[in-house]
Enzyme design. Structure first.
Site, mmCIF file in Angstrom:
data_model
loop_
_atom_site.group_PDB
_atom_site.id
_atom_site.type_symbol
_atom_site.label_atom_id
_atom_site.label_comp_id
_atom_site.label_asym_id
_atom_site.label_seq_id
_atom_site.Cartn_x
_atom_site.Cartn_y
_atom_site.Cartn_z
ATOM 1 N N LYS A 116 4.025 -14.385 -5.185
ATOM 2 C CA LYS A 116 3.656 -14.715 -6.534
ATOM 3 C C LYS A 116 4.287 -15.984 -7.705
ATOM 4 O O LYS A 116 4.448 -16.085 -8.797
ATOM 5 C CB LYS A 116 4.606 -13.776 -6.601
ATOM 6 C CG LYS A 116 3.800 -12.419 -6.145
ATOM 7 C CD LYS A 116 4.751 -10.957 -6.574
ATOM 8 C CE LYS A 116 4.631 -10.434 -7.809
ATOM 9 N NZ LYS A 116 4.233 -8.813 -7.971
ATOM 10 N N GLY A 164 3.286 -3.984 -4.297
ATOM 11 C CA GLY A 164 2.816 -2.778 -4.403
ATOM 12 C C GLY A 164 4.828 -2.737 -4.954
ATOM 13 O O GLY A 164 4.979 -1.565 -4.952
ATOM 14 N N HIS A 235 4.788 2.442 -11.069
ATOM 15 C CA HIS A 235 3.746 1.045 -10.798
ATOM 16 C C HIS A 235 2.690 1.685 -10.494
ATOM 17 O O HIS A 235 1.719 0.387 -10.357
ATOM 18 C CB HIS A 235 4.341 -0.356 -9.943
ATOM 19 C CG HIS A 235 6.433 -0.624 -10.022
ATOM 20 N ND1 HIS A 235 5.895 -0.488 -11.527
ATOM 21 C CD2 HIS A 235 7.056 -0.521 -9.485
ATOM 22 C CE1 HIS A 235 7.585 -0.976 -11.507
ATOM 23 N NE2 HIS A 235 8.291 -0.996 -10.371
ATOM 24 N N GLU A 287 0.850 -11.191 -12.724
ATOM 25 C CA GLU A 287 0.995 -11.599 -11.407
ATOM 26 C C GLU A 287 -1.151 -11.371 -11.564
ATOM 27 O O GLU A 287 -2.083 -11.432 -12.804
ATOM 28 C CB GLU A 287 0.118 -10.673 -10.557
ATOM 29 C CG GLU A 287 -0.488 -9.686 -10.234
ATOM 30 C CD GLU A 287 0.055 -8.167 -9.118
ATOM 31 O OE1 GLU A 287 0.827 -9.262 -8.505
ATOM 32 O OE2 GLU A 287 -0.081 -6.888 -9.830
ATOM 33 N N ASN A 289 -4.963 -10.483 -9.782
ATOM 34 C CA ASN A 289 -5.783 -9.835 -8.812
ATOM 35 C C ASN A 289 -7.132 -10.346 -8.478
ATOM 36 O O ASN A 289 -7.660 -10.482 -9.817
ATOM 37 C CB ASN A 289 -5.979 -8.344 -9.521
ATOM 38 C CG ASN A 289 -4.422 -7.527 -9.025
ATOM 39 O OD1 ASN A 289 -4.040 -8.050 -8.351
ATOM 40 N ND2 ASN A 289 -4.356 -7.165 -10.120
ATOM 41 N N ARG A 291 -10.411 -9.938 -7.758
ATOM 42 C CA ARG A 291 -10.504 -8.871 -6.175
ATOM 43 C C ARG A 291 -11.480 -7.998 -8.317
ATOM 44 O O ARG A 291 -10.284 -8.163 -8.902
ATOM 45 C CB ARG A 291 -10.132 -8.474 -5.575
ATOM 46 C CG ARG A 291 -8.974 -7.268 -6.761
ATOM 47 C CD ARG A 291 -8.982 -6.379 -5.641
ATOM 48 N NE ARG A 291 -7.165 -5.669 -5.495
ATOM 49 C CZ ARG A 291 -6.176 -5.205 -6.205
ATOM 50 N NH1 ARG A 291 -7.971 -4.583 -7.895
ATOM 51 N NH2 ARG A 291 -5.149 -4.695 -6.994
ATOM 52 N N ARG A 337 -8.082 8.913 -13.154
ATOM 53 C CA ARG A 337 -7.819 8.372 -11.748
ATOM 54 C C ARG A 337 -7.212 10.094 -11.231
ATOM 55 O O ARG A 337 -6.003 10.703 -11.132
ATOM 56 C CB ARG A 337 -6.588 7.910 -11.531
ATOM 57 C CG ARG A 337 -7.070 6.082 -11.823
ATOM 58 C CD ARG A 337 -6.187 5.644 -11.288
ATOM 59 N NE ARG A 337 -6.499 4.028 -11.539
ATOM 60 C CZ ARG A 337 -5.695 3.150 -10.566
ATOM 61 N NH1 ARG A 337 -5.386 2.991 -9.646
ATOM 62 N NH2 ARG A 337 -5.627 1.679 -11.250
HETATM 63 P P1 ADP Z 1 3.715 -5.735 -7.697
HETATM 64 O O1 ADP Z 1 2.932 -6.739 -7.598
HETATM 65 O O2 ADP Z 1 4.506 -5.430 -6.632
HETATM 66 O O3 ADP Z 1 3.078 -4.883 -7.785
HETATM 67 P P2 ADP Z 1 4.210 -6.884 -9.941
HETATM 68 O O4 ADP Z 1 4.593 -7.896 -11.362
HETATM 69 O O5 ADP Z 1 3.511 -6.773 -10.576
HETATM 70 O O6 ADP Z 1 4.640 -6.825 -9.322
HETATM 71 O O7 ADP Z 1 5.387 -5.794 -10.976
HETATM 72 C C1 ADP Z 1 4.715 -4.368 -10.951
HETATM 73 C C2 ADP Z 1 5.171 -3.678 -12.499
HETATM 74 O O8 ADP Z 1 6.765 -3.696 -12.078
HETATM 75 C C3 ADP Z 1 4.711 -3.844 -13.668
HETATM 76 O O9 ADP Z 1 4.133 -3.837 -13.830
HETATM 77 C C4 ADP Z 1 5.953 -3.533 -14.325
HETATM 78 O O10 ADP Z 1 5.735 -2.621 -14.261
HETATM 79 C C5 ADP Z 1 6.891 -3.783 -13.618
HETATM 80 N N1 ADP Z 1 7.915 -5.477 -14.439
HETATM 81 C C6 ADP Z 1 7.474 -6.760 -13.188
HETATM 82 N N2 ADP Z 1 8.120 -7.691 -14.261
HETATM 83 C C7 ADP Z 1 8.744 -7.066 -15.021
HETATM 84 C C8 ADP Z 1 8.989 -7.767 -16.073
HETATM 85 N N3 ADP Z 1 9.820 -9.181 -16.049
HETATM 86 N N4 ADP Z 1 9.948 -6.829 -16.881
HETATM 87 C C9 ADP Z 1 9.654 -5.339 -16.932
HETATM 88 N N5 ADP Z 1 9.026 -5.264 -15.826
HETATM 89 C C10 ADP Z 1 8.358 -5.866 -15.300
#
Ligand code: ADP
Length: 447
Positions: A116, A164, A235, A287, A289, A291, A337
């Site tokens: 990340k 996750g 999430h 992030e 993905n 895929r 879903r």
């Molecule tokens: P993971 O890879 O564990 O799924 P992510 O970085 O994609 O983590 O974040 C997952 C979720 O967490 C996001 O969809 C959002 O709901 C919350 N989140 C992540 N970063 C932030 C942030 N900076 N502010 C608010 N919510 C966040």
């Protein structure tokens, strides 16, 4: 073009990929665990190979067995679907070493986006807007305090190796920060064997908006617009839309253009999704993905383009069938879903589906590998199907969705269908007025 593709997945996505291969006249091999011998994708494939017992680590994650299945059947490419080995850089490298094409980006690109901190750095370098925060991992509490004070509270501590939604902690003030850091580090260490964490500004009411991108393998990049996946529980996305009810055409083409250019500059090949949080008109990268996503059909519905066909074309060196100017967005699409879960507690509900009837008619697509009499094995995720509805505009799409949900019959197990029947009649949902916390709040109120 490939002669034979091996599909290293199960369930609805295995069937989805199989359909694309059949349309392109490509022979198909599927691999399956002993628990999936009766699955629809196994029945419909040209060849199938049983690769092990039910647990995923012994079957769908068993790289050695999958490579052996390719060699036995003479498959020249592997489509990994989503989940399982789809973002495993080692798998992509091993296939390449065996002269088998991985239908996806290079192992190196998977690796960058799988870390990340590295992903965020790369995004920033490519001109993608990111969430303000630390530049890399933060090991000293003093440094964490300084950064948090600079970006302003609340802040979120995230695991570098995260995934996750695990290892994330919010701190609302300096008093919370030390504990949040400690908990995030120990959770990250336990879950990922790596306790590196970083800090970001915590956005309070964002939407989750993601851009579908493609690299054509020749250094060009395009975007297929965005999807709004703000309706989430823990999430996990449950309802996805294209286009986002929150964006206008100018914002769409601005963020799409930034993403397409980044993909080109990266030299990326194949399908990808660049995920953002969106608040007050600003996008913040979270992030990428590397895929195909579960929710790709809403993009297919509004563009009329088969994204799996495009993945296969790109991987075989044939490039994309479309240029940016050929990609037009028509109407509105929503995906629900359908999980084999209790619609309130979300407890998994495996068992036998005694009766399965899917809706039909204009604008309706159901992607599912289940059928009447199918026994859902308890070993895998609980997704049993996706209902994708398309209309000329969001209002028509919602009317059609309501009708389709009424027609859908799944007997014998619990499913999330009743939740969607409630959501489709909700005023906030009808207005497209929701953020990433909306669903959790709604569910808490209903209890
Ligand atoms: P993971 O890879 O564990 O799924 P992510 O970085 O994609 O983590 O974040 C997952 C979720 O967490 C996001 O969809 C959002 O709901 C919350 N989140 C992540 N970063 C932030 C942030 N900076 N502010 C608010 N919510 C966040």
């Amino acid at each position: 073009m490939f002669q034979k593709i091996l599909i290293a997945n199960r369930g609805e996505i295995a069937l989805r990929v199989l359909r694309a291969c059949k349309e392109l006249g490509i022979q198909t091999v599927v691999v399956h665990s002993t628990a999936d011998a009766d699955a629809m994708h196994v029945r419909l494939a040209d060849e199938s190979v049983c690769i092990g017992p039910p647990p995923s680590r012994d079957s769908y994650l068993n790289i050695h067995q999958i490579v052996a299945a390719c060699e036995i059947t003479g498959a020249d490419a592997v489509h990994p679907g989503y989940g399982f080995l789809s973002e495993n850089a080692k798998f992509a490298d091993i296939l390449a070493a065996h002269n088998i094409t991985f239908i996806g980006p290079s192992g190196d690109h998977i690796r960058i986006m799988g870390d990340k901190i590295e992903a965020k750095r790369t995004a920033k370098r490519l001109g993608i807007p990111v969430v303000p925060g630390s530049d890399g991992a933060v090991s000293e509490d003093k440094e964490a305090k300084r950064i948090a004070a600079e970006i302003g509270y609340p802040v979120i501590i995230k695991a570098s190796a995260g995934g996750g939604g695990r290892g994330m902690k919010v701190a609302h003030s300096e008093a919370d920060l030390e504990v949040a850091l400690q908990t995030a580090r120990s959770e990250a260490g336990a879950a990922f064997g790596d306790d590196a964490v970083y800090i970001e500004k915590y956005l309070q009411k964002p939407r989750h908006i993601e851009v579908q991108v493609f690299g054509d393998g020749f250094g060009r990049g395009v975007h297929f617009g965005e999807r709004d996946c703000s309706l989430q529980r823990r999430h996990q996305k449950i309802w996805e839309e294209a286009n986002s009810p929150a964006l206008n055409a100018e914002e769409r083409s601005r963020i799409g253009g930034i993403c397409a250019k980044a993909i080109a500059d990266l030299g990326y090949s194949g399908a990808g999704t660049i995920e953002f949080l969106y608040e007050n008109g600003e996008f913040y990268f979270i992030e990428m993905n590397t895929r195909l996503q579960v929710e790709h059909p809403v993009t297919e519905a509004i563009t009329g383009i088969d994204l799996v066909h495009e993945q296969i074309r790109v991987a075989s060196g044939g490039g994309l069938s479309v240029k940016q100017e050929d990609i037009k967005f028509n109407g509105h699409a929503i995906e629900c879903r359908i999980n084999a879960e209790d619609p309130r507690t979300f407890t998994p509900s495996p068992g036998t589906i005694t009766h399965f009837h899917t809706p039909g008619g204009l604008g309706i697509r159901v992607d599912s590998g289940v059928y009447s009499g199918y026994k859902i094995p308890p070993y895998y995720d609980s997704l049993i199907g996706k209902l994708i509805v398309h209309g000329r505009n969001r209002v028509e799409c919602m009317m059609r969705l309501r009708r389709a949900l009424d027609e859908f019959v799944v007997d014998g197990i619990k499913t999330t269908l009743p939740l969607f029947r409630d959501l489709v009649g909700n005023a906030d949902i009808a207005n497209g007025d929701y953020d990433i916390h909306w669903l959790e709040k709604y569910l808490a109120k209903e209890e």
